[in-house]
Design a protein around this motif. Structure first.
Motif, mmCIF file in Angstrom:
data_model
loop_
_atom_site.group_PDB
_atom_site.id
_atom_site.type_symbol
_atom_site.label_atom_id
_atom_site.label_comp_id
_atom_site.label_asym_id
_atom_site.label_seq_id
_atom_site.Cartn_x
_atom_site.Cartn_y
_atom_site.Cartn_z
ATOM 1 N N ILE A 77 23.955 14.284 -28.655
ATOM 2 C CA ILE A 77 23.187 14.176 -29.898
ATOM 3 C C ILE A 77 21.979 15.115 -29.852
ATOM 4 O O ILE A 77 21.662 15.804 -30.826
ATOM 5 C CB ILE A 77 22.726 12.721 -30.118
ATOM 6 C CG1 ILE A 77 23.932 11.796 -30.296
ATOM 7 C CG2 ILE A 77 21.801 12.620 -31.327
ATOM 8 C CD1 ILE A 77 23.582 10.323 -30.353
ATOM 9 N N PHE A 78 21.311 15.142 -28.716
ATOM 10 C CA PHE A 78 20.109 15.953 -28.529
ATOM 11 C C PHE A 78 20.405 17.445 -28.709
ATOM 12 O O PHE A 78 19.732 18.140 -29.483
ATOM 13 C CB PHE A 78 19.541 15.674 -27.140
ATOM 14 C CG PHE A 78 18.457 16.616 -26.694
ATOM 15 C CD1 PHE A 78 17.273 16.714 -27.394
ATOM 16 C CD2 PHE A 78 18.624 17.399 -25.567
ATOM 17 C CE1 PHE A 78 16.255 17.567 -26.980
ATOM 18 C CE2 PHE A 78 17.635 18.269 -25.141
ATOM 19 C CZ PHE A 78 16.450 18.353 -25.853
ATOM 20 N N LEU A 79 21.420 17.948 -28.009
ATOM 21 C CA LEU A 79 21.741 19.375 -28.085
ATOM 22 C C LEU A 79 22.233 19.762 -29.484
ATOM 23 O O LEU A 79 21.922 20.846 -29.990
ATOM 24 C CB LEU A 79 22.794 19.734 -27.038
ATOM 25 C CG LEU A 79 22.343 19.633 -25.576
ATOM 26 C CD1 LEU A 79 23.507 19.947 -24.643
ATOM 27 C CD2 LEU A 79 21.182 20.579 -25.303
ATOM 28 N N GLN A 80 22.984 18.871 -30.100
ATOM 29 C CA GLN A 80 23.472 19.147 -31.456
ATOM 30 C C GLN A 80 22.308 19.177 -32.446
ATOM 31 O O GLN A 80 22.270 20.023 -33.343
ATOM 32 C CB GLN A 80 24.491 18.086 -31.859
ATOM 33 C CG GLN A 80 25.466 18.529 -32.931
ATOM 34 C CD GLN A 80 26.645 17.583 -33.050
ATOM 35 O OE1 GLN A 80 26.472 16.390 -33.305
ATOM 36 N NE2 GLN A 80 27.844 18.107 -32.861
ATOM 37 N N ALA A 81 21.344 18.273 -32.264
ATOM 38 C CA ALA A 81 20.188 18.237 -33.156
ATOM 39 C C ALA A 81 19.321 19.492 -32.991
ATOM 40 O O ALA A 81 18.690 19.945 -33.954
ATOM 41 C CB ALA A 81 19.349 16.997 -32.881
ATOM 42 N N LEU A 82 19.305 20.072 -31.786
ATOM 43 C CA LEU A 82 18.561 21.317 -31.570
ATOM 44 C C LEU A 82 19.226 22.509 -32.237
ATOM 45 O O LEU A 82 18.599 23.546 -32.431
ATOM 46 C CB LEU A 82 18.415 21.595 -30.076
ATOM 47 C CG LEU A 82 17.421 20.728 -29.300
ATOM 48 C CD1 LEU A 82 17.469 21.075 -27.822
ATOM 49 C CD2 LEU A 82 15.998 20.895 -29.828
ATOM 50 N N GLY A 131 10.314 9.913 -26.444
ATOM 51 C CA GLY A 131 10.389 10.159 -27.882
ATOM 52 C C GLY A 131 11.813 10.107 -28.404
ATOM 53 O O GLY A 131 12.072 9.584 -29.505
ATOM 54 N N LEU A 132 12.758 10.618 -27.621
ATOM 55 C CA LEU A 132 14.156 10.603 -28.053
ATOM 56 C C LEU A 132 14.708 9.186 -28.133
ATOM 57 O O LEU A 132 15.474 8.860 -29.049
ATOM 58 C CB LEU A 132 15.006 11.441 -27.099
ATOM 59 C CG LEU A 132 14.835 12.960 -27.205
ATOM 60 C CD1 LEU A 132 15.582 13.664 -26.083
ATOM 61 C CD2 LEU A 132 15.340 13.453 -28.569
ATOM 62 N N VAL A 133 14.332 8.331 -27.177
ATOM 63 C CA VAL A 133 14.813 6.948 -27.186
ATOM 64 C C VAL A 133 14.373 6.245 -28.474
ATOM 65 O O VAL A 133 15.138 5.456 -29.057
ATOM 66 C CB VAL A 133 14.319 6.197 -25.942
ATOM 67 C CG1 VAL A 133 14.465 4.679 -26.124
ATOM 68 C CG2 VAL A 133 15.090 6.652 -24.705
ATOM 69 N N GLU A 134 13.168 6.519 -28.941
ATOM 70 C CA GLU A 134 12.701 5.932 -30.193
ATOM 71 C C GLU A 134 13.604 6.349 -31.350
ATOM 72 O O GLU A 134 13.959 5.524 -32.209
ATOM 73 C CB GLU A 134 11.259 6.347 -30.466
ATOM 74 C CG GLU A 134 10.250 5.780 -29.486
ATOM 75 C CD GLU A 134 8.830 6.238 -29.792
ATOM 76 O OE1 GLU A 134 8.622 6.867 -30.866
ATOM 77 O OE2 GLU A 134 7.930 5.974 -28.982
ATOM 78 N N LEU A 186 13.243 16.667 -36.664
ATOM 79 C CA LEU A 186 12.436 15.767 -35.835
ATOM 80 C C LEU A 186 12.561 16.139 -34.357
ATOM 81 O O LEU A 186 11.574 16.224 -33.631
ATOM 82 C CB LEU A 186 12.868 14.308 -36.049
ATOM 83 C CG LEU A 186 12.599 13.696 -37.416
ATOM 84 C CD1 LEU A 186 13.190 12.289 -37.492
ATOM 85 C CD2 LEU A 186 11.098 13.651 -37.693
ATOM 86 N N VAL A 187 13.801 16.361 -33.909
ATOM 87 C CA VAL A 187 14.048 16.708 -32.504
ATOM 88 C C VAL A 187 13.491 18.099 -32.193
ATOM 89 O O VAL A 187 12.872 18.316 -31.140
ATOM 90 C CB VAL A 187 15.554 16.636 -32.191
ATOM 91 C CG1 VAL A 187 15.840 17.166 -30.792
ATOM 92 C CG2 VAL A 187 16.060 15.209 -32.328
ATOM 93 N N THR A 188 13.702 19.035 -33.105
ATOM 94 C CA THR A 188 13.225 20.409 -32.883
ATOM 95 C C THR A 188 11.708 20.449 -32.773
ATOM 96 O O THR A 188 11.155 21.103 -31.874
ATOM 97 C CB THR A 188 13.696 21.323 -34.022
ATOM 98 O OG1 THR A 188 15.125 21.304 -34.096
ATOM 99 C CG2 THR A 188 13.227 22.753 -33.795
#
Length: 518
Positions: free
Chosen positions: A318-323, A450-453, A472-474
């Motif tokens: 999810i993290f890498l895709q959001a970036l 922050g990501l866990v939130e 938000l992630v970026t």
């Protein structure tokens, strides 16, 4: 931290029974396994990482500057030359013997600390003994992992190094001294008084023996010369690492993901989010039965909320895709055996099919490939083999040695276009520091708290994984991508020796002592 490296280079008895099946069993096995393979791999189109030409059906990775380009140093360069006050080592008849402790990167930084300590104490360093008794149970010697001759020669202007103690000193009593953690120069100058009564001081542990800050500039630069120039990997490891990097780069840019979703790490941190009850109980039992792990009772929920847990494979996806990284991105998994095998890894693979490993993750796949090669259609066979970056022949000498396998991961991670650690451990810190030293190559440090939130909001239906999540992630990680900055000090409000514990590691960020402006 434990970093278990598992190998599947040889077949177990269960595997061997499949290698000579009867005609009926072959027919039945073909029907069952072929259908299973088709279903399991139908969503995967992994581009090739072997020597044979193969065109992936996925679109090429987007050459987006904000995804791949690093800062190129912002005018910062390496500065490791000694000052004019630095003098050659004196020739004295006193020696320092060392037994390293920990995994590969803990030993590497420990060795470099001992180089600096030997300089401060004006002692000759005996080639350190590597850890063979810890969790990793690795029998590798110094010369198995490192280029011993280069190490000695590269530091001859700094300290004297010998391969072993002189025979006349080998049987003499030694002063056994546990050096204090994060010690200053004055501490070692005081400890040097032991040489009045002993010719040899033995150090049982080498990790974190020097302070991160407030040391003379020449001592700090010596640590960098030792780590980044003198302590090179042995020729076989260097050659194989270079070969595997070239194979990855032949397909374009790639991410090295230090995915710390391994049994020992989850047990050590007490992180059981997303696991079933039996898995959580097994990890708890492992922690309680491991003597050198001091903390036995851990609240998994509090650990995760505080950002003290490794990201799960699904969360990394999810993290890498959001970036903004596209599904065709090549991701090299720099880690040991994943906890739960493909059960949890499949969540990451569903978003990024081009996952690459050193070896096949389990014997089951190896058995299947070796058994079905003559009868499976070429495209199915190819999908099995594409996951691996190296052949069994190339890895046969290192797969049973955790530290040597970790060295391959280290080389591939340092040379990657982007490095992403899912947890802050010894390897993550060492790789980040090395990449900073090499013109601040792009390193993305996830803000786990922050990501866990955000992940919890998604799970509660308060946030959807859509265009809303990406900005938000970026924005959260705009300043967490390895750009130049001075090393962090201790956390506010910390006093005494606890203050030293919370300082950022010198080896994680050697700026300003070893990295400075032109």
């Amino acid at each position: 931290m434990a970093n278990t490296r598992a190998s599947s280079s040889s077949l177990d008895p269960l595997c061997s029974r499949f290698l000579s099946p009867s005609p009926i069993s072959v027919y039945v096995l073909l029907l069952l396994l072929f259908s299973t393979v088709v279903v399991f791999f139908s969503h995967r189109q992994i581009a090739q990482v072997s020597h044979q030409p193969f065109v992936s059906e996925l679109p090429p990775v987007l050459e987006d500057k904000h995804l791949w380009d690093s800062s190129h140093g912002y005018g910062y360069k390496q500065c490791i030359k000694p000052t004019h006050r630095y003098k050659p080592p004196q020739d004295v008849n006193r020696y320092l013997t060392v037994r390293n402790n920990g995994g590969l990167n803990q030993m590497r930084t420990g060795i470099c600390d001992m180089v600096a300590v030997a300089r401060i104490m004006n002692a000759t360093l005996v080639i350190p003994e590597l850890d063979k008794r810890s969790f990793w149970q690795d029998s590798s010697t110094f010369s198995d992992i490192f280029d011993e001759n280069h190490f000695i020669n590269a530091l001859q202007g700094d300290i004297h190094i010998v391969r072993e103690l002189p025979k006349e000193l080998a049987s003499l009593p030694r002063a056994r001294k546990h050096f204090t953690s994060w010690a200053s120069v004055s501490y070692y100058e005081e400890v040097s008084h032991l040489f009045k009564d002993y010719k040899v001081i033995h150090v049982p542990k080498s990790d974190s023996r020097l302070a991160n800050n407030d040391l003379p500039i020449d001592i700090q630069r010596l640590r960098c010369r030792a780590l980044y120039h003198a302590l090179q990997f042995s020729a076989p490891i260097q050659d194989l690492g270079k070969k595997l990097v070239e194979r990855l780069k032949s397909h374009g840019r790639y991410i090295a993901l230090h995915l710390r979703y391994e049994k020992d790490m989850l047990s050590f941190t007490g992180c059981t989010y997303g696991l079933n009850d039996s898995e959580a109980e097994m990890l708890t039992a492992l922690r309680e039965n491991t003597k050198h792990w001091k903390l036995k009772k851990i609240n998994s929920t509090e650990q995760r909320i505080g950002g003290f847990c490794p990201l799960t494979p699904k969360e990394v996806g999810i993290f890498l895709q959001a970036l903004g990284y596209p599904p065709a991105t090549y991701i090299y998994i720099a880690a040991g055996e994943m906890f739960g095998g493909d059960t949890y890894l499949s969540d990451l693979r569903s978003r990024f099919p081009n996952l690459v490993f050193k070896v096949l993750p389990s014997c089951a796949k190896l058995c299947l490939v070796q058994t079905m090669l003559p009868i499976l259609p070429p495209i199915i066979t190819l999908n099995f083999l594409q996951e691996t970056l190296a052949t069994a022949e190339e890895l046969k000498k290192i797969v049973s040695h955790a530290s040597q396998a970790a060295a391959i991961d280290y080389i591939i991670s340092v040379e990657s276009d982007v490095f992403v650690p899912s947890y802050t451990g010894n390897m993550a810190r060492a790789v980040e520091g090395h990449r900073r030293y090499l013109d601040h190559r792009k390193t993305i440090n996830p803000d786990r708290k922050g990501l866990v939130e955000l992940f919890d909001k998604m799970e509660n239906g308060e946030l959807k994984e859509s265009s809303t999540l990406s900005p938000l992630v970026t924005r959260m990680h705009k300043s967490r991508q390895g750009s130049p900055r001075k090393r962090y000090g201790s956390l506010p409000g910390m006093k005494g020796r606890n203050r030293l514990r919370t300082e950022e590691s010198f080896y994680e960020n050697p700026l300003p002592e070893c990295i400075c402006r032109n």
